[in-house]
Design an enzyme around this catalytic site. Structure first.
Site, PDB file in Angstrom:
ATOM      1  N   GLU A  43       0.585  -1.643  -0.272  1.00  0.00           N
ATOM      2  CA  GLU A  43      -0.125   0.465   0.052  1.00  0.00           C
ATOM      3  C   GLU A  43       1.712   0.779   0.512  1.00  0.00           C
ATOM      4  O   GLU A  43       1.445   1.352   0.469  1.00  0.00           O
ATOM      5  CB  GLU A  43      -0.835  -0.307   1.303  1.00  0.00           C
ATOM      6  N   LYS A 114      -9.481   1.763  -2.160  1.00  0.00           N
ATOM      7  CA  LYS A 114     -10.032   1.279  -0.760  1.00  0.00           C
ATOM      8  C   LYS A 114     -11.622   1.671  -0.704  1.00  0.00           C
ATOM      9  O   LYS A 114     -12.196   2.587  -0.447  1.00  0.00           O
ATOM     10  CB  LYS A 114      -8.774   1.347  -0.052  1.00  0.00           C
ATOM     11  N   CYS A 155      -5.140  -3.037   2.848  1.00  0.00           N
ATOM     12  CA  CYS A 155      -5.707  -2.600   4.305  1.00  0.00           C
ATOM     13  C   CYS A 155      -5.906  -3.248   5.052  1.00  0.00           C
ATOM     14  O   CYS A 155      -6.771  -4.021   5.185  1.00  0.00           O
ATOM     15  CB  CYS A 155      -5.072  -1.726   4.720  1.00  0.00           C
TER      16      CYS A 155
HETATM   17  N1  LIG Z   1      -3.521   1.496   6.159  1.00  0.00           N
HETATM   18  C1  LIG Z   1      -4.298   1.341   6.780  1.00  0.00           C
HETATM   19  O1  LIG Z   1      -5.492   0.891   6.383  1.00  0.00           O
HETATM   20  C2  LIG Z   1      -4.147   0.649   8.356  1.00  0.00           C
HETATM   21  C3  LIG Z   1      -4.910  -0.339   8.599  1.00  0.00           C
HETATM   22  C4  LIG Z   1      -4.543  -0.941  10.137  1.00  0.00           C
HETATM   23  O2  LIG Z   1      -3.295  -0.878  10.975  1.00  0.00           O
HETATM   24  C5  LIG Z   1      -5.686  -1.881  11.198  1.00  0.00           C
HETATM   25  O3  LIG Z   1      -4.188  -1.805  12.200  1.00  0.00           O
HETATM   26  O4  LIG Z   1      -6.628  -1.966  10.682  1.00  0.00           O
END
Ligand SMILES: NC(=O)CCC(=O)C(=O)O
Length: 273
Positions: A43, A114, A155
């Site tokens: 990402e 996303k 993510c």
């Molecule tokens: N960049 C993100 O979306 C971080 C997501 C994350 O750290 C989590 O704990 O969920």
């Protein structure tokens, strides 16, 4: 093709955008030289993970040096390239956290924006508000490739089992998550989430993270990983910059789903609402 090598480029990200692009190009080459037919980046691999920087580093498809590099690398190495994510500016001016996916001819197969924005305030830990500068995508991304059917999400999307299940019900055998967990939720939840999505869905799960840059404002946890449909970890990095490799054998998906047919045992009439 049912058996092939996947390579994850756990790249360190720095403030210099061109340096990030050059690094990604080198690491994709390394992954391909190691036999990978599928290569995955992390990402926000061209931009530090900071809300105030996303607009400055954003590119508008099909233009921009990052997008051009991804298409060129996919064609040069004849790979399926899951291009991590970058800030993408749409014609309407909105900025998305977007993964571009290219085929072996360098043709865009799909893009995933996303869908769940990372807006959290963990006391004494992580504070982030993606929605300050980013818009949320609204599509589920499942792409048929020459290697198999791949679901892509980014993510924080990994925390939503409904999204993973939807991708699998749409045919995905491999779930790919370019990601960037931090030092608080990383050790607590990263491996657990990847293995949970694998065991829930009897799918391969690939999590691609950046390497730790100790000077970064938001410090990456790293630990890119490849998990098989039995939730076994096939490969996992530590926090250092590296390329990790694993073998994807899609017959394992078929075997696990046949032996323990939980997808067939679902009772969706009980779950609505
Ligand atoms: N960049 C993100 O979306 C971080 C997501 C994350 O750290 C989590 O704990 O969920």
């Amino acid at each position: 093709m049912s058996t092939f090598t996947v390579g994850i480029c756990q790249q360190g990200v720095v403030p210099d955008k061109q340096a990030n692009i050059n690094k990604a190009r080198r690491m994709i080459g390394e992954a391909a030289a190691g036999g990978s037919r599928l290569v995955v980046l992390p990402e926000m691999f061209n931009c530090p993970y900071q809300s105030d920087l996303f607009a400055r580093y954003a590119e508008c498809y099909p233009d921009g040096p990052t997008i051009t590099m991804l298409a060129e690398c996919a064609a040069e190495h004849k790979i399926i390239l899951i291009g991590g994510s970058i800030p993408e500016r749409d014609d309407d001016g909105k900025i998305y956290n977007t993964c571009f996916i290219f085929d072996e001819d360098g043709k865009l197969l799909a893009r995933h924006r996303k869908t769940h924005l990372f807006d959290v305030n963990i006391k004494g830990g992580t504070v982030f508000q993606e929605s300050q500068t980013l818009a949320a995508g609204s599509d589920v991304t499942v792409v048929k490739t020459s290697l198999g059917t791949i679901g892509v999400a980014i993510c924080y999307d990994v925390r939503f089992p409904e999204l993973a299940r939807t991708m699998v019900l749409k045919g995905a055998d491999i779930l790919v998550y370019p990601a960037l967990f931090g030092p608080v939720t990383g050790p607590a939840h990263w491996e657990l989430l990847l293995r949970s999505r694998a065991v829930d869905n009897q799918a391969f799960v690939i999590g691609a993270a950046p390497a730790l840059n100790a000077a970064a404002e938001y410090k990456a946890y790293g630990h890119s990983a490849i998990v098989d449909p039995w939730a076994r970890i096939m490969a996992m990095a530590d926090e250092a910059e590296t390329v990790i490799f694993g073998t994807i054998d899609l017959q394992i998906v078929d075997r696990v789903r046949e032996e323990l047919p939980l997808l067939k045992h679902r009772r969706p009439e009980l779950y609505e609402g």
